[in-house]
Design a protein around this motif. Structure first.
Motif, mmCIF file in Angstrom:
data_model
loop_
_atom_site.group_PDB
_atom_site.id
_atom_site.type_symbol
_atom_site.label_atom_id
_atom_site.label_comp_id
_atom_site.label_asym_id
_atom_site.label_seq_id
_atom_site.Cartn_x
_atom_site.Cartn_y
_atom_site.Cartn_z
ATOM 1 N N LEU A 1 36.610 10.044 57.508
ATOM 2 C CA LEU A 1 36.335 11.254 56.690
ATOM 3 C C LEU A 1 37.053 12.429 57.695
ATOM 4 O O LEU A 1 36.581 12.703 58.697
ATOM 5 C CB LEU A 1 35.035 11.624 56.342
ATOM 6 N N GLU A 2 38.195 13.051 57.271
ATOM 7 C CA GLU A 2 38.835 13.914 58.274
ATOM 8 C C GLU A 2 38.714 15.337 57.499
ATOM 9 O O GLU A 2 38.719 16.121 58.543
ATOM 10 C CB GLU A 2 40.494 13.592 58.197
ATOM 11 N N ALA A 3 38.655 15.669 56.360
ATOM 12 C CA ALA A 3 38.188 17.054 55.880
ATOM 13 C C ALA A 3 37.378 16.935 54.527
ATOM 14 O O ALA A 3 37.530 15.849 53.972
ATOM 15 C CB ALA A 3 39.592 17.603 55.627
ATOM 16 N N ILE B 1 39.772 14.468 52.338
ATOM 17 C CA ILE B 1 40.806 13.601 52.786
ATOM 18 C C ILE B 1 40.470 12.661 53.835
ATOM 19 O O ILE B 1 39.482 12.952 54.690
ATOM 20 C CB ILE B 1 41.896 14.768 53.787
ATOM 21 N N ILE B 2 40.748 11.430 53.663
ATOM 22 C CA ILE B 2 40.280 10.198 54.508
ATOM 23 C C ILE B 2 41.633 9.696 54.970
ATOM 24 O O ILE B 2 42.686 9.871 54.310
ATOM 25 C CB ILE B 2 39.489 9.384 53.674
ATOM 26 N N GLU C 1 29.781 18.631 49.508
ATOM 27 C CA GLU C 1 31.199 19.267 50.828
ATOM 28 C C GLU C 1 30.629 19.631 51.906
ATOM 29 O O GLU C 1 31.130 19.194 53.061
ATOM 30 C CB GLU C 1 31.850 20.030 50.090
ATOM 31 N N ASN C 2 29.357 20.095 51.951
ATOM 32 C CA ASN C 2 28.994 20.751 53.325
ATOM 33 C C ASN C 2 28.413 19.581 53.971
ATOM 34 O O ASN C 2 28.486 19.284 55.472
ATOM 35 C CB ASN C 2 27.701 21.547 52.897
ATOM 36 N N ILE C 3 27.470 18.532 53.572
ATOM 37 C CA ILE C 3 27.070 17.271 54.196
ATOM 38 C C ILE C 3 28.243 16.540 54.629
ATOM 39 O O ILE C 3 28.236 16.064 55.728
ATOM 40 C CB ILE C 3 26.318 16.510 53.120
ATOM 41 N N LEU C 4 29.183 16.337 53.788
ATOM 42 C CA LEU C 4 30.514 15.708 54.285
ATOM 43 C C LEU C 4 30.972 16.576 55.490
ATOM 44 O O LEU C 4 31.495 15.789 56.563
ATOM 45 C CB LEU C 4 31.564 15.598 53.233
ATOM 46 N N ARG C 5 31.295 17.529 55.553
ATOM 47 C CA ARG C 5 31.817 18.215 56.493
ATOM 48 C C ARG C 5 31.123 18.304 57.899
ATOM 49 O O ARG C 5 31.367 18.328 59.057
ATOM 50 C CB ARG C 5 31.745 20.027 56.396
ATOM 51 N N LEU C 6 29.706 18.231 57.798
ATOM 52 C CA LEU C 6 28.667 17.611 58.944
ATOM 53 C C LEU C 6 29.049 16.204 59.660
ATOM 54 O O LEU C 6 28.636 16.131 60.645
ATOM 55 C CB LEU C 6 27.347 17.902 58.623
ATOM 56 N N ASN C 7 29.851 15.537 58.861
ATOM 57 C CA ASN C 7 29.925 14.059 59.325
ATOM 58 C C ASN C 7 31.480 13.965 59.291
ATOM 59 O O ASN C 7 32.112 12.560 59.313
ATOM 60 C CB ASN C 7 29.199 13.254 58.178
ATOM 61 N N LEU C 8 32.219 14.799 59.734
ATOM 62 C CA LEU C 8 33.550 14.528 59.750
ATOM 63 C C LEU C 8 33.876 13.491 61.004
ATOM 64 O O LEU C 8 33.104 13.658 62.042
ATOM 65 C CB LEU C 8 34.456 15.767 59.909
ATOM 66 N N GLY C 9 34.922 12.656 60.850
ATOM 67 C CA GLY C 9 35.190 11.588 61.811
ATOM 68 C C GLY C 9 34.573 10.260 61.615
ATOM 69 O O GLY C 9 34.567 9.304 62.564
#
Length: 132
Positions: A82-84, A91-92, A50-58
């Motif tokens: 990727l929004e959240a 959330i996409i 989840e932290n890796i995904l948060r770094l790549n929002l948008g």
């Protein structure tokens, strides 16, 4: 019977003693008992999905999910922005329709992205190199 009196903290029968300073756990001290203040190192998030995904929002990703014991479909692929990213969900959104979809991380297998990912953690050396 003798009378018991309480003394102020830090005072021993006619003499004053100084109380040691309050110190945060792990703070270095000099041999004379002075606390050494050091700058706080920057906080790094741990390398969880989840932290890796948060770094790549948008970023646009393709998310591969499986759903056990589902008679209609066992595996499904979702593509979107990727929004959240939370501990238990992402959330996409579909860039053309704007429809948002919440996906549970329990069903998450892996994701692919068509662009480099941000990945800055202790022990990681930079970001992936761009091809070209």
């Amino acid at each position: 019977m003798g009378q018991m009196t309480s003394m102020p903290q830090g005072q021993v029968q006619g003499q004053m003693t100084s109380m040691p300073p309050q110190v945060a756990s792990g703070s270095p001290m000099t041999p004379y008992g002075q606390v050494v203040t050091t700058p706080t190192p920057p906080a790094f998030e741990q390398s969880y999905i989840e932290n890796i995904l948060r770094l790549n929002l948008g970023k646009v990703g393709t998310f591969y999910m499986t759903y056990e014991n589902n008679s209609e479909w066992n595996a499904k692929i979702f593509k979107g922005v990727l929004e959240a990213a939370g501990r238990d969900h992402i959330i996409i959104s579909d860039p053309q329709t704007g429809v948002r979809t919440m996906l549970l991380m329990i069903n998450f297998n892996y994701a692919t992205f068509d662009e480099p990912l941000v990945y800055q953690y202790p022990g990681a050396i930079g970001n992936p190199r761009m091809r070209g």
